[in-house]
Scaffold this motif. Structure first.
Motif, PDB file in Angstrom:
ATOM      1  N   TYR A 222      42.083 -45.729  26.125  1.00 40.10           N
ATOM      2  CA  TYR A 222      41.285 -45.694  27.353  1.00 40.10           C
ATOM      3  C   TYR A 222      41.512 -44.339  28.003  1.00 40.10           C
TER       4      TYR A 222
ATOM      5  N   SER B 250      35.523 -47.792  37.771  1.00 39.27           N
ATOM      6  CA  SER B 250      35.776 -48.200  36.384  1.00 39.27           C
ATOM      7  C   SER B 250      34.456 -48.403  35.648  1.00 39.27           C
TER       8      SER B 250
ATOM      9  N   TYR C 272      32.989 -49.033  31.201  1.00 35.10           N
ATOM     10  CA  TYR C 272      33.491 -49.417  29.885  1.00 35.10           C
ATOM     11  C   TYR C 272      32.879 -48.565  28.776  1.00 35.10           C
TER      12      TYR C 272
ATOM     13  N   VAL D 269      37.343 -47.744  30.123  1.00 34.67           N
ATOM     14  CA  VAL D 269      38.150 -48.704  29.353  1.00 34.67           C
ATOM     15  C   VAL D 269      37.253 -49.556  28.459  1.00 34.67           C
TER      16      VAL D 269
ATOM     17  N   GLY E 268      40.649 -53.883  27.820  1.00 34.09           N
ATOM     18  CA  GLY E 268      40.988 -52.560  28.360  1.00 34.09           C
ATOM     19  C   GLY E 268      41.349 -52.626  29.832  1.00 34.09           C
TER      20      GLY E 268
ATOM     21  N   TYR F 280      44.905 -51.929  31.421  1.00 35.63           N
ATOM     22  CA  TYR F 280      45.027 -50.936  32.491  1.00 35.63           C
ATOM     23  C   TYR F 280      45.705 -51.537  33.722  1.00 35.63           C
TER      24      TYR F 280
END
Ligand code: ZN
Length: 414
Positions: free
Chosen positions: A151, A167, A169, A207, A212, A216
């Motif tokens: 990540y 955040s 992905y 992530v 992920g 994290y």
């Protein structure tokens, strides 16, 4: 943003593997993220980092010798995390490993089997219906081995340790809206943030979804809990519509700011409850983690979702730009969010400060009325609260607040 999406589109991403690393390397060329590795088998709360999956090639071969569902023609043809296979089987047996969408006959579906060992091929229903009985060859040249989960993170320091958390992905293969739109808008936001002076520190992560964000959170729990004042999951930002998913707590600063921007900048939008959650907000808001974290998405109920039709033709540069502006406004509103107190009892005499009309007339003009309205709510209230009371966007009242502060009429609480 569109060009970057185009460059990242062909890469076969998954929870782990070379595709994720290649994606992060390309993003690293744009912004200074640092890439982290977590070994397979690492425990993260109730989850275990899976084995690393890589794939070289895959195809099916019909009895007449023609190859189809070829990985090199479209990476969605192979179910994500398919174990290696090299066999000859009758169509009847093969059928249980095939995935197609009868109601979308020209779309290849996106399927994964991360935590159950299996293999599969995805193809258009139109093609599946042409398959004749006989013996088929199924070849998947993949590997599932102990490796690592990757990540990326970027901490952009501000005047305070208090953080805004963003955040997105990076685990879906070749799809545009539900994959690349989030990271490319994020890259643009980071470039913008780096060019601004910032009150808050910004924590940016890319992530793989679910595992992920769990990894994290497990590695950064204390810092997240101590510092994050607002967080946003940004995804699906290349199509029409606007929506937000409320945090589990529902009335955090992130919720209020997101809603304020949607109301004043967008107008028509879908407000979704925590019960409608779908992305990594599930982890960041979970009991015990409990971050003030909302999701910002465009329209997520589109027929092309999780199919090959969610492609580069489906997203538009214009939509990506709108999304950038939308999220940027949320961040700007956070930066201009302060508490204000009036320093004077009763109405201040505005005329002697050049902040009122020179000659009395029937009505006050908009600027004077707005200034007086703002002043009337500087009772320890926040700029968001004042904006709400007078039904104006924060970015419109902010210059007035600055002006009133300069004139010594109000003060900002530290
Ligand atoms: Zn998805």
């Amino acid at each position: 943003m569109y060009d970057l999406a185009k460059e990242l589109f062909p890469i076969c991403r998954s929870l782990t593997g070379e595709g994720v690393r290649e994606t992060l390397r390309i993003i690293q060329r744009e912004i200074p993220i640092s890439v982290h590795s977590v070994p397979s088998g690492t425990q993260a709360f109730d989850w275990t980092v899976p084995q690393e999956w890589n794939i070289e090639d895959a195809w099916l071969e019909a009895p007449d010798g023609h190859r189809f569902a070829e990985f090199k023609k479209h990476n969605l043809h192979v179910m994500g995390y398919s174990e290696p296979v090299d066999c000859r089987i009758p169509l009847q047996t093969l059928q249980s490993h095939l995935h197609s969408l009868p109601n979308m006959p020209d779309a290849i579906p996106y399927r994964t089997s991360y935590y159950n060992r299996n293999w599969g091929f995805c193809l258009t229903h139109r093609e599946r219906e042409t398959l004749a009985d006989g013996i088929y060859a199924a070849v998947i040249k993949s590997s599932l081995k102990p490796g690592k989960l990757n990540y990326a993170e970027l901490i952009i320091p501000g005047e305070t340790e208090k953080e805004v958390f963003l955040s997105t992905y990076i685990c879906h293969p070749s799809m545009a809206n539900d994959q690349l739109s989030g990271p490319v808008v994020m890259v643009e936001l980071v470039k913008w943030l780096l060019s601004q002076s910032r009150h808050y520190t910004y924590r940016i992560v890319f992530v793989p979804e679910t595992i992920g964000s769990i990894v994290y959170a497990s590695r950064n729990l204390e810092a997240l809990k101590a510092n994050v004042i607002a967080g946003f999951n940004i995804a699906c930002l290349g199509n029409d519509g606007y929506s937000m998913v409320h945090s589990r707590a529902r009335h955090t600063l992130a919720d209020s700011i997101a809603k304020h921007v949607l109301e004043h900048h967008i107008g028509h939008y879908t407000e979704m409850d925590w019960l409608d959650r779908g992305g990594d907000e599930r982890q960041y808001c979970a009991p015990g983690i409990n971050l003030p974290f909302v999701a910002l998405w465009r329209n997520v109920n589109y027929p092309e979702y999780h199919t090959s039709l969610d492609n580069l033709d489906y997203i538009k540069e214009e939509r990506l730009k709108e999304s950038f502006t939308w999220v940027r406004l949320c961040l700007e509103c956070l930066e201009m969010h302060h508490l204000y107190d009036s320093k004077i009892l009763c109405e201040p005499q505005m005329g002697k400060r050049g902040l009122y009309r020179a000659i009395g007339t029937e009505a006050l003009d908009d600027a004077i009325r707005t200034r007086m309205n703002i002043l009337s709510y500087c009772d320890g209230r926040s700029s968001l609260g004042i904006a709400h009371m007078i039904n104006r966007p924060m970015w419109e009242i902010n210059p007035y607040l600055k002006e009133l502060e300069m004139a010594g009429l109000i003060e900002r609480r530290p």
